[in-house]
Design a protein around this motif. Structure first.
Motif, PDB file in Angstrom:
ATOM      1  N   CYS A 132     -60.757  19.832  -3.562  1.00  0.00           N
ATOM      2  CA  CYS A 132     -60.245  20.636  -2.442  1.00  0.00           C
ATOM      3  C   CYS A 132     -58.733  20.701  -2.465  1.00  0.00           C
ATOM      4  CB  CYS A 132     -60.676  20.020  -1.114  1.00  0.00           C
ATOM      5  SG  CYS A 132     -62.370  20.285  -0.665  1.00  0.00           S
ATOM      6  N   LEU A 133     -58.105  19.541  -2.617  1.00  0.00           N
ATOM      7  CA  LEU A 133     -56.640  19.501  -2.598  1.00  0.00           C
ATOM      8  C   LEU A 133     -56.057  20.294  -3.764  1.00  0.00           C
ATOM      9  CD1 LEU A 133     -56.192  15.761  -1.585  1.00  0.00           C
ATOM     10  CD2 LEU A 133     -55.614  17.753  -0.194  1.00  0.00           C
ATOM     11  N   GLY A 134     -56.735  20.220  -4.916  1.00  0.00           N
ATOM     12  CA  GLY A 134     -56.288  21.025  -6.046  1.00  0.00           C
ATOM     13  C   GLY A 134     -56.368  22.510  -5.753  1.00  0.00           C
ATOM     14  N   GLN A 135     -57.427  22.911  -5.043  1.00  0.00           N
ATOM     15  CA  GLN A 135     -57.591  24.317  -4.665  1.00  0.00           C
ATOM     16  C   GLN A 135     -56.507  24.732  -3.667  1.00  0.00           C
ATOM     17  OE1 GLN A 135     -60.237  25.923  -6.135  1.00  0.00           O
ATOM     18  NE2 GLN A 135     -59.494  27.877  -5.364  1.00  0.00           N
ATOM     19  N   ALA A 168     -56.128  17.492 -11.249  1.00  0.00           N
ATOM     20  CA  ALA A 168     -55.974  18.483 -10.168  1.00  0.00           C
ATOM     21  C   ALA A 168     -54.550  19.030 -10.138  1.00  0.00           C
ATOM     22  CB  ALA A 168     -56.335  17.852  -8.826  1.00  0.00           C
ATOM     23  N   LEU A 169     -53.573  18.145 -10.301  1.00  0.00           N
ATOM     24  CA  LEU A 169     -52.169  18.579 -10.315  1.00  0.00           C
ATOM     25  C   LEU A 169     -51.869  19.480 -11.507  1.00  0.00           C
ATOM     26  CD1 LEU A 169     -50.523  15.205  -9.244  1.00  0.00           C
ATOM     27  CD2 LEU A 169     -50.302  17.374  -8.003  1.00  0.00           C
ATOM     28  N   ALA A 170     -52.565  19.252 -12.613  1.00  0.00           N
ATOM     29  CA  ALA A 170     -52.327  20.041 -13.833  1.00  0.00           C
ATOM     30  C   ALA A 170     -52.655  21.514 -13.657  1.00  0.00           C
ATOM     31  CB  ALA A 170     -53.144  19.469 -14.990  1.00  0.00           C
ATOM     32  N   ASP A 171     -53.440  21.845 -12.628  1.00  0.00           N
ATOM     33  CA  ASP A 171     -53.839  23.239 -12.394  1.00  0.00           C
ATOM     34  C   ASP A 171     -52.998  23.914 -11.316  1.00  0.00           C
ATOM     35  OD1 ASP A 171     -55.887  23.270 -14.299  1.00  0.00           O
ATOM     36  OD2 ASP A 171     -57.319  22.380 -12.900  1.00  0.00           O
ATOM     37  N   ALA A 197     -51.429  11.258 -17.983  1.00  0.00           N
ATOM     38  CA  ALA A 197     -50.219  11.961 -17.558  1.00  0.00           C
ATOM     39  C   ALA A 197     -49.771  12.978 -18.616  1.00  0.00           C
ATOM     40  CB  ALA A 197     -49.100  10.961 -17.275  1.00  0.00           C
ATOM     41  N   GLN A 198     -49.788  12.566 -19.873  1.00  0.00           N
ATOM     42  CA  GLN A 198     -49.361  13.473 -20.952  1.00  0.00           C
ATOM     43  C   GLN A 198     -50.285  14.685 -21.057  1.00  0.00           C
ATOM     44  OE1 GLN A 198     -49.252  10.869 -24.349  1.00  0.00           O
ATOM     45  NE2 GLN A 198     -47.425   9.785 -23.639  1.00  0.00           N
ATOM     46  N   SER A 199     -51.586  14.430 -20.955  1.00  0.00           N
ATOM     47  CA  SER A 199     -52.557  15.517 -21.029  1.00  0.00           C
ATOM     48  C   SER A 199     -52.362  16.500 -19.873  1.00  0.00           C
ATOM     49  CB  SER A 199     -53.971  14.933 -20.994  1.00  0.00           C
ATOM     50  OG  SER A 199     -54.928  15.939 -20.786  1.00  0.00           O
ATOM     51  N   ALA A 200     -52.179  15.954 -18.662  1.00  0.00           N
ATOM     52  CA  ALA A 200     -52.000  16.808 -17.487  1.00  0.00           C
ATOM     53  C   ALA A 200     -50.692  17.599 -17.568  1.00  0.00           C
ATOM     54  CB  ALA A 200     -52.031  15.959 -16.217  1.00  0.00           C
ATOM     55  N   LEU A 201     -49.624  16.947 -18.022  1.00  0.00           N
ATOM     56  CA  LEU A 201     -48.339  17.633 -18.158  1.00  0.00           C
ATOM     57  C   LEU A 201     -48.419  18.765 -19.171  1.00  0.00           C
ATOM     58  CD1 LEU A 201     -45.598  14.842 -18.021  1.00  0.00           C
ATOM     59  CD2 LEU A 201     -45.659  16.933 -16.641  1.00  0.00           C
ATOM     60  N   ALA A 202     -49.095  18.526 -20.286  1.00  0.00           N
ATOM     61  CA  ALA A 202     -49.233  19.563 -21.314  1.00  0.00           C
ATOM     62  C   ALA A 202     -49.989  20.774 -20.752  1.00  0.00           C
ATOM     63  CB  ALA A 202     -49.951  19.000 -22.537  1.00  0.00           C
TER      64      ALA A 202
END
Length: 212
Positions: A132-135, A168-171, A197-202
Motif C-alpha cells: 500500500c505504502l509503495g502504491q 517498495a521504495l525502488a518503484d 540496497a544495491q538492487s533497489a537503488l539500481a
C-alpha cells in the motif's frame, strides 16, 4: 453490460465474482459497486473471513471498486476482527483501491492503519501494508508521508521487512526514496542488506533514467 440489459441479481453477480475468467469477475465487481453499493459491501467484507483463498481474494478485488466509501469499513474491520485472514485482506484491499482510484484523496486514518500494519506481528499483514505504502508513494496524495514510513522500516532488525520496504521504495520515482536507499547502503555492513540496497537503488535509478 449494455444500457438495455437488465441489472443481474446480486446473487448472480456474487457467483460471477468467483468465476475464473478475470473479465467476468471485473464486470461483476463494477456492477456490484454501481448498483448494489450498500448491500454488497458488507457481504464482500464478510467474505474476507472465508477459508477458501479463491473466495476472499475475489472479495478483496471486489472491494477495490467501491472507492472512498470502503475506507472506514476496512479500517474498522482491520481494528476489530479476530479473524487473521480478514486482517490480512484489509491492506490488500487498500492496494486495489489505490490502483483503481489513484487520484482520490484519502483520510489520515488510512495512513494510521498502514503504520500499524507495518508493525504487525503477521508478516502477511506487513507485506500488504508495505505494498500500500509503495502504491501511495507513487501518487500525489501523502506520497512523502508514505516514503517516510517506508524509510523508517529500513531501520528494522527484521531483514525480510527491510528487503520488502527497499523493494517498495525502488518503484517510487522520488529523490526521497533514493536518499533513503543510499542511507541504507551506506550505514549497513550486513551483506544481505547491502545487496538489497544495491538492487533497489539500481532499479530506482533505471526508473528515474527512463522518466528523464
Amino acid at each position: 453490460m449494455s444500457d438495455n440489459q437488465p441489472v443481474p441479481a446480486i446473487n448472480s453477480l456474487f457467483e460471477d465474482l468467483m468465476h475464473p475468467n478475470p473479465r467476468i469477475q471485473e464486470e461483476a465487481c463494477l456492477i456490484l459497486a454501481e448498483h448494489y453499493h450498500e448491500e454488497a459491501m458488507p457481504k464482500l467484507l464478510d467474505l474476507f473471513s472465508h477459508h477458501d483463498p479463491k473466495v476472499y481474494r475475489a472479495a478483496v478485488k471486489g472491494i477495490g471498486f467501491f472507492g472512498s466509501s470502503a475506507f472506514n469499513p476496512l479500517i474498522e474491520l482491520y481494528g476489530t476482527t479476530e479473524n487473521q485472514t480478514a486482517r490480512r485482506c484489509c491492506p490488500k484491499a487498500f492496494v486495489q483501491l489505490f490502483k483503481n482510484f489513484p487520484d482520490q484523496p484519502f483520510p489520515d486514518s488510512v495512513m494510521e492503519m498502514l503504520e500499524q500494519g507495518i508493525d504487525d506481528t503477521d508478516m502477511v499483514v506487513v507485506q500488504g501494508a508495505l505494498m500500500c505504502l509503495g502504491q501511495i508513494g507513487k501518487q500525489e496524495f501523502k506520497s512523502e508521508e508514505a516514503i517516510r514510513l517506508l524509510a523508517r522500516s529500513l531501520s528494522s532488525e527484521n531483514v525480510a521487512l527491510i528487503f520488502s520496504a527497499s523493494q517498495a521504495l525502488a518503484d517510487i520515482p522520488n529523490p526521497m526514496a533514493e536518499d533513503a536507499l543510499q542511507t541504507l547502503q551506506e550505514n549497513n555492513d550486513d551483506p544481505l542488506i547491502q545487496e538489497a540496497a544495491q538492487s533497489a537503488l539500481a532499479r530506482l535509478q533505471n526508473l528515474l533514467n527512463s522518466r528523464s
